[in-house]
Design an enzyme around this catalytic site. Structure first.
Site, PDB file in Angstrom:
ATOM      1  N   ASN A 153      82.426  -6.127  34.857  1.00  0.00           N
ATOM      2  CA  ASN A 153      81.665  -6.167  33.610  1.00  0.00           C
ATOM      3  C   ASN A 153      80.152  -6.002  33.754  1.00  0.00           C
ATOM      4  O   ASN A 153      79.499  -5.688  32.772  1.00  0.00           O
ATOM      5  CB  ASN A 153      82.017  -7.413  32.780  1.00  0.00           C
ATOM      6  CG  ASN A 153      81.595  -8.676  33.443  1.00  0.00           C
ATOM      7  OD1 ASN A 153      81.647  -8.777  34.651  1.00  0.00           O
ATOM      8  ND2 ASN A 153      81.152  -9.640  32.668  1.00  0.00           N
ATOM      9  N   GLU A 251      81.836 -17.684  40.817  1.00  0.00           N
ATOM     10  CA  GLU A 251      81.342 -17.545  39.436  1.00  0.00           C
ATOM     11  C   GLU A 251      82.518 -17.045  38.614  1.00  0.00           C
ATOM     12  O   GLU A 251      82.929 -15.891  38.755  1.00  0.00           O
ATOM     13  CB  GLU A 251      80.206 -16.516  39.370  1.00  0.00           C
ATOM     14  CG  GLU A 251      78.979 -16.858  40.205  1.00  0.00           C
ATOM     15  CD  GLU A 251      78.134 -17.962  39.595  1.00  0.00           C
ATOM     16  OE1 GLU A 251      78.417 -18.401  38.470  1.00  0.00           O
ATOM     17  OE2 GLU A 251      77.198 -18.404  40.279  1.00  0.00           O
ATOM     18  N   CYS A 285      80.962 -13.151  30.682  1.00  0.00           N
ATOM     19  CA  CYS A 285      81.487 -14.477  31.047  1.00  0.00           C
ATOM     20  C   CYS A 285      80.870 -15.563  30.181  1.00  0.00           C
ATOM     21  O   CYS A 285      81.501 -16.584  29.942  1.00  0.00           O
ATOM     22  CB  CYS A 285      81.233 -14.738  32.523  1.00  0.00           C
ATOM     23  SG  CYS A 285      79.516 -14.509  33.000  1.00  0.00           S
ATOM     24  N   GLU A 463      74.145 -19.467  41.699  1.00  0.00           N
ATOM     25  CA  GLU A 463      73.403 -18.281  42.119  1.00  0.00           C
ATOM     26  C   GLU A 463      72.021 -18.324  41.471  1.00  0.00           C
ATOM     27  O   GLU A 463      71.740 -19.173  40.658  1.00  0.00           O
ATOM     28  CB  GLU A 463      74.160 -17.007  41.709  1.00  0.00           C
ATOM     29  CG  GLU A 463      75.471 -16.856  42.488  1.00  0.00           C
ATOM     30  CD  GLU A 463      76.117 -15.479  42.360  1.00  0.00           C
ATOM     31  OE1 GLU A 463      76.077 -14.891  41.265  1.00  0.00           O
ATOM     32  OE2 GLU A 463      76.653 -15.003  43.375  1.00  0.00           O
TER      33      GLU A 463
HETATM   34  P1  NAD Z   1      89.273 -10.275  38.446  1.00  0.00           P
HETATM   35  O1  NAD Z   1      89.337 -11.686  38.884  1.00  0.00           O
HETATM   36  O2  NAD Z   1      90.516  -9.601  38.013  1.00  0.00           O
HETATM   37  O3  NAD Z   1      88.667  -9.348  39.613  1.00  0.00           O
HETATM   38  C1  NAD Z   1      87.404  -9.603  40.178  1.00  0.00           C
HETATM   39  C2  NAD Z   1      87.346  -8.971  41.553  1.00  0.00           C
HETATM   40  O4  NAD Z   1      88.278  -9.640  42.404  1.00  0.00           O
HETATM   41  C3  NAD Z   1      87.716  -7.491  41.595  1.00  0.00           C
HETATM   42  O5  NAD Z   1      86.874  -6.839  42.516  1.00  0.00           O
HETATM   43  C4  NAD Z   1      89.151  -7.520  42.106  1.00  0.00           C
HETATM   44  O6  NAD Z   1      89.533  -6.346  42.759  1.00  0.00           O
HETATM   45  C5  NAD Z   1      89.085  -8.686  43.081  1.00  0.00           C
HETATM   46  N1  NAD Z   1      90.362  -9.330  43.398  1.00  0.00           N
HETATM   47  C6  NAD Z   1      91.476  -9.414  42.637  1.00  0.00           C
HETATM   48  N2  NAD Z   1      92.444 -10.090  43.298  1.00  0.00           N
HETATM   49  C7  NAD Z   1      91.916 -10.455  44.490  1.00  0.00           C
HETATM   50  C8  NAD Z   1      92.412 -11.188  45.608  1.00  0.00           C
HETATM   51  N3  NAD Z   1      93.647 -11.700  45.636  1.00  0.00           N
HETATM   52  N4  NAD Z   1      91.604 -11.382  46.673  1.00  0.00           N
HETATM   53  C9  NAD Z   1      90.346 -10.895  46.670  1.00  0.00           C
HETATM   54  N5  NAD Z   1      89.824 -10.172  45.647  1.00  0.00           N
HETATM   55  C10 NAD Z   1      90.598  -9.968  44.560  1.00  0.00           C
HETATM   56  O7  NAD Z   1      88.166 -10.242  37.285  1.00  0.00           O
HETATM   57  P2  NAD Z   1      87.735  -8.998  36.381  1.00  0.00           P
HETATM   58  O8  NAD Z   1      88.812  -8.734  35.390  1.00  0.00           O
HETATM   59  O9  NAD Z   1      87.235  -7.894  37.241  1.00  0.00           O
HETATM   60  O10 NAD Z   1      86.436  -9.600  35.637  1.00  0.00           O
HETATM   61  C11 NAD Z   1      86.507 -10.374  34.509  1.00  0.00           C
HETATM   62  C12 NAD Z   1      86.403 -11.856  34.833  1.00  0.00           C
HETATM   63  O11 NAD Z   1      85.211 -12.104  35.565  1.00  0.00           O
HETATM   64  C13 NAD Z   1      86.311 -12.726  33.613  1.00  0.00           C
HETATM   65  O12 NAD Z   1      87.148 -13.856  33.779  1.00  0.00           O
HETATM   66  C14 NAD Z   1      84.864 -13.157  33.572  1.00  0.00           C
HETATM   67  O13 NAD Z   1      84.627 -14.362  32.892  1.00  0.00           O
HETATM   68  C15 NAD Z   1      84.558 -13.253  35.016  1.00  0.00           C
HETATM   69  N6  NAD Z   1      83.097 -13.164  35.245  1.00  0.00           N
HETATM   70  C16 NAD Z   1      82.414 -14.298  35.590  1.00  0.00           C
HETATM   71  C17 NAD Z   1      81.026 -14.244  35.749  1.00  0.00           C
HETATM   72  C18 NAD Z   1      80.240 -15.475  36.123  1.00  0.00           C
HETATM   73  O14 NAD Z   1      79.108 -15.306  36.566  1.00  0.00           O
HETATM   74  N7  NAD Z   1      80.762 -16.675  35.980  1.00  0.00           N
HETATM   75  C19 NAD Z   1      80.345 -13.040  35.581  1.00  0.00           C
HETATM   76  C20 NAD Z   1      81.074 -11.913  35.228  1.00  0.00           C
HETATM   77  C21 NAD Z   1      82.458 -11.981  35.064  1.00  0.00           C
END
Ligand code: NAD
Length: 489
Positions: A153, A251, A285, A463
C-alpha cells in the site's frame, strides 16, 4: 509502461533477469501490465544472504563512523528527490494510487534517507558514571543482515522507512517488497548502488511471501526481521522469529476509531473524517474506519457525511481532479465487497456506495465507491475486522465511558483520532485510548521524528525517529578498567 522487458534484480555483482518465472505488476486503474519483474526463488534468498553477510563482515560500512555513513545516505536521498517525477509515475502504475499521493511518498522516501543521515551526524552513545575503578559505556551496534518485508500500500515509502535506519545503524538489508508492487524496490536498489553504497549491503528480492518471504524469515543468516503487513502474516513471522530468537519489528493492521464529540468544530471534523477514510481508497493501516459520533449530533453528522461521500471524485490516478483511485486488485475489491455483504447480512444499512462506480471510463479498473454503513453494533464483523477499503462504519456513543469502552473493544491498537473543543477532555480521552498514535483535532498526520507503531495486535516496536534507529541496533556494553591494583577475589 514496459510490459515486454523483464526488470532484473541484482544479488551482489550478478544480475538475474530470468524471463521465467516473473512477477507482473498490474496497473489497478485499467488492468494492463505495468511492468514485468524477474521473480526470486528461495535459492536466491540463500545467495542474497551470503552476499549480504560477506558485505557486512568485509566491507568497511559498519566500521565507518556514523558521520561517514551519513554522506552516502544523503546521496541516496538526493538521488531519490532528483528522480521524483519518474519514480512517482512508476509507483502510480505499480500501485494505482493517485499521482499526488505517489509524489508525496517519493518525497517521504527521500526525507527518510536525509533524516537518518542527519541522525548519524549527531548520534551519541551512552557513557555511564563510574561506580568503581572503571568507566563503562553502552554502544549501539548493527545486527548484521536485516530482512525487511513490505506490503503493497505504500511502496518506496515503507521501504525507505526500513532501509534508511537499518543502513544508518550499519546493517546490510535484504528487502522483499510485496508481489503486488515489486517495481519501486528495484529502483531503490539501483539508486543505492549509484549513490555509492557498497555492493551487497542492499538487495531487493522481488518474490512471493510464501516462498521468498518465508525463506528469508527462516534463514539462519538473517539476524533481525522488520515486517509491515497484515496481522496474521505478522503473527506467522513472529512465531518463526520467536523460535529462532531473532528480534522482530512488526507494523501490522488497524481498525482505528475516529471520534467526534458534539462540541467539536464540525466542518473541520467532517473534513478530517472524509480524508481519514477515503485517502488511499481506505487502503491505509491508519484509516479511520470506525466513526464514533456523539448521539446528540449523530443523525445530522451522518446525513452530511453521506452527502459528502457521494461527492468524492473517484477517478484515474493521473487525473489531477481525482480524490480516490482504485483498489489494488480485483481479488482485493471482491474482498472489500464481501465485507459490505457481510455487514448487510448482519443488519447494517449501506447509506451510500456499496458498489462499483457506474462510469464506463473506470470499468476496466478495480474501483469501489466511498461507502458508509450504519446500524451495526461495534461487535459486528465489519466493525472488528480490517476491510482495507473505502468503507466506513458509523456508531453513536453517549458519553466518554461508553465511547472509550467501544473504541478500545478491538484486537487492534494502531491509531485513533478525536475532535472536541474541550482540551481537558481531549487529553483525558487520548490517554485512555489504546493506540500507538492519537490525533487530536487532526488526523493521519505523520512526522519523521515521531515514533510510529501499534498497541495490541497492531504490532511490536516503533519505527521513525530515534526509535527507528534503535530498532535496528543491538547494544554492547564496554567496560574500561583503570584500577591500579589487581582485582580482589
Ligand atoms: P500481507 O501481510 O499479505 O503481506 C505483506 C508482505 O508479507 C508481502 O511482501 C508478502 O509477500 C509478505 N508475506 C506474506 N506471507 C509471508 C510469510 N509467510 N513470510 C514472510 N513474508 C510473507 O499484507 P498486504 O496485503 O501486502 O498489506 C496490507 C496489510 O498491511 C494491512 O493489514 C495493513 O494494515 C498492513 N499495513 C500496516 C502498516 C503499519 O505501519 N502498521 C502499514 C501499511 C500496511
Amino acid at each position: 509502461m514496459d510490459a515486454p522487458t523483464v526488470r532484473p534484480f541484482r544479488i551482489g555483482s550478478q544480475w538475474h533477469n530470468n524471463a521465467d518465472p516473473v512477477i507482473r505488476s498490474i496497473y489497478p486503474a485499467d488492468g494492463s501490465v505495468a511492468g514485468t519483474v524477474a521473480r526470486a526463488s528461495p535459492a536466491d534468498v540463500d545467495r542474497a544472504v551470503t552476499v549480504a553477510q560477506d558485505a557486512f563482515r568485509s566491507k568497511p560500512w559498519r566500521n565507518l563512523r556514523p558521520d561517514q555513513r551519513a554522506s552516502t545516505l544523503y546521496e541516496i536521498g538526493r538521488r531519490i528527490a532528483a528522480e521524483r517525477d519518474a519514480l512517482a509515475r512508476l509507483q502510480m502504475f505499480d500501485s494505482g494510487k493517485p499521482l499526488k499521493e505517489c509524489q508525496n511518498m517519493v518525497d517521504s522516501a527521500a526525507s527518510y534517507f536525509r533524516y537518518y543521515a542527519a541522525i548519524c551526524e549527531t548520534w551519541q552513545n551512552e557513557m555511564t558514571s563510574p561506580r568503581g575503578e572503571y568507566f563503562s559505556m553502552s554502544l549501539a551496534e548493527p545486527y548484521g543482515v536485516v530482512a525487511a518485508i513490505t506490503p503493497w500500500n505504500s511502496p518506496i515509502m515503507a521501504e525507505a522507512q526500513k532501509a534508511a535506519p537499518a543502513l544508518a545503524a550499519g546493517n546490510a538489508v535484504i528487502l522483499k517488497p510485496s508481489e503486488e508492487t515489486p517495481m519501486l524496490a528495484l529502483e531503490l536498489a539501483r539508486i543505492c548502488a549509484e549513490a555509492g553504497l557498497p555492493e551487497g549491503l542492499f538487495t531487493a528480492l522481488p518474490g512471493h511471501g510464501e516462498d521468498v518471504g518465508a525463506a528469508l524469515v527462516a534463514h539462519p543468516g538473517v539476524r533481525m526481521i522488520s515486517f509491515t503487513g497484515g496481522t496474521e502474516t505478522g503473527r506467522a513471522i513472529a512465531t518463526v522469529a520467536g523460535s529462532r530468537l531473532v528480534p522482530v519489528g512488526l507494523e501490522l493492521g488497524g481498525k482505528s476509531p475516529h471520534i467526534v464529540f458534539d462540541d467539536a468544530n464540525l466542518p473541520m471534523a467532517m473534513a478530517g473524517v472524509i480524508s481519514g477514510i477515503y485517502g488511499s481508497a481506505g487502503q491505509s493501516c491508519v484509516a479511520g474506519t470506525r466513526l464514533f459520533v456523539q448521539r446528540s449530533i449523530y443523525r445530522a453528522f451522518v446525513d452530511e457525511l453521506v452527502e459528502r461521500s457521494r461527492q468524492v471524485r473517484v477517478g484515474m490516478p493521473d487525473d489531477p481532479a481525482a480524490q480516490m483511485g482504485p483498489l489494488i486488485s480485483r481479488a482485493h475489491r471482491e474482498r472489500v465487497a464481501a465485507y459490505v455483504d457481510i455487514a448487510r447480512a448482519e443488519g447494517g444499512r449501506v447509506l451510500v456506495g456499496g458498489a462499483q462506480p457506474n462510469d464506463s471510463a473506470l470499468a476496466k479498473g478495480w474501483f469501489y465507491l466511498p461507502t458508509v454503513i450504519d446500524g451495526l453494533s461495534n461487535r459486528a464483523r465489519a466493525c472488528q475486522e480490517e476491510i482495507f477499503g473505502p468503507v466506513l462504519v458509523t456508531l453513536p456513543f453517549d458519553d466518554e465511558t461508553d465511547l472509550i469502552e467501544q473504541a478500545n473493544d478491538t484486537v487492534y491498537g494502531l491509531a485513533a483520532g478525536l475532535w472536541t473543543g474541550d482540551i481537558a477532555r481531549a487529553w483525558r480521552v487520548a490517554r485512555e485510548l489504546q493506540a500507538g498514535s492519537v490525533w487530536i483535532n487532526t488526523y493521519k498526520q505523520s512526522h519523521i521524528a515521531t515514533a510510529f507503531g501499534g498497541y495490541k495486535d497492531s504490532g511490536i516496536g516503533r519505527e521513525k525517529g530515534l526509535h527507528g534507529l534503535r530498532l535496528y541496533s543491538q547494544v554492547k556494553s564496554v567496560f574500561f578498567g583503570v584500577q591500579q591494583k589487581p582485582l580482589a577475589l
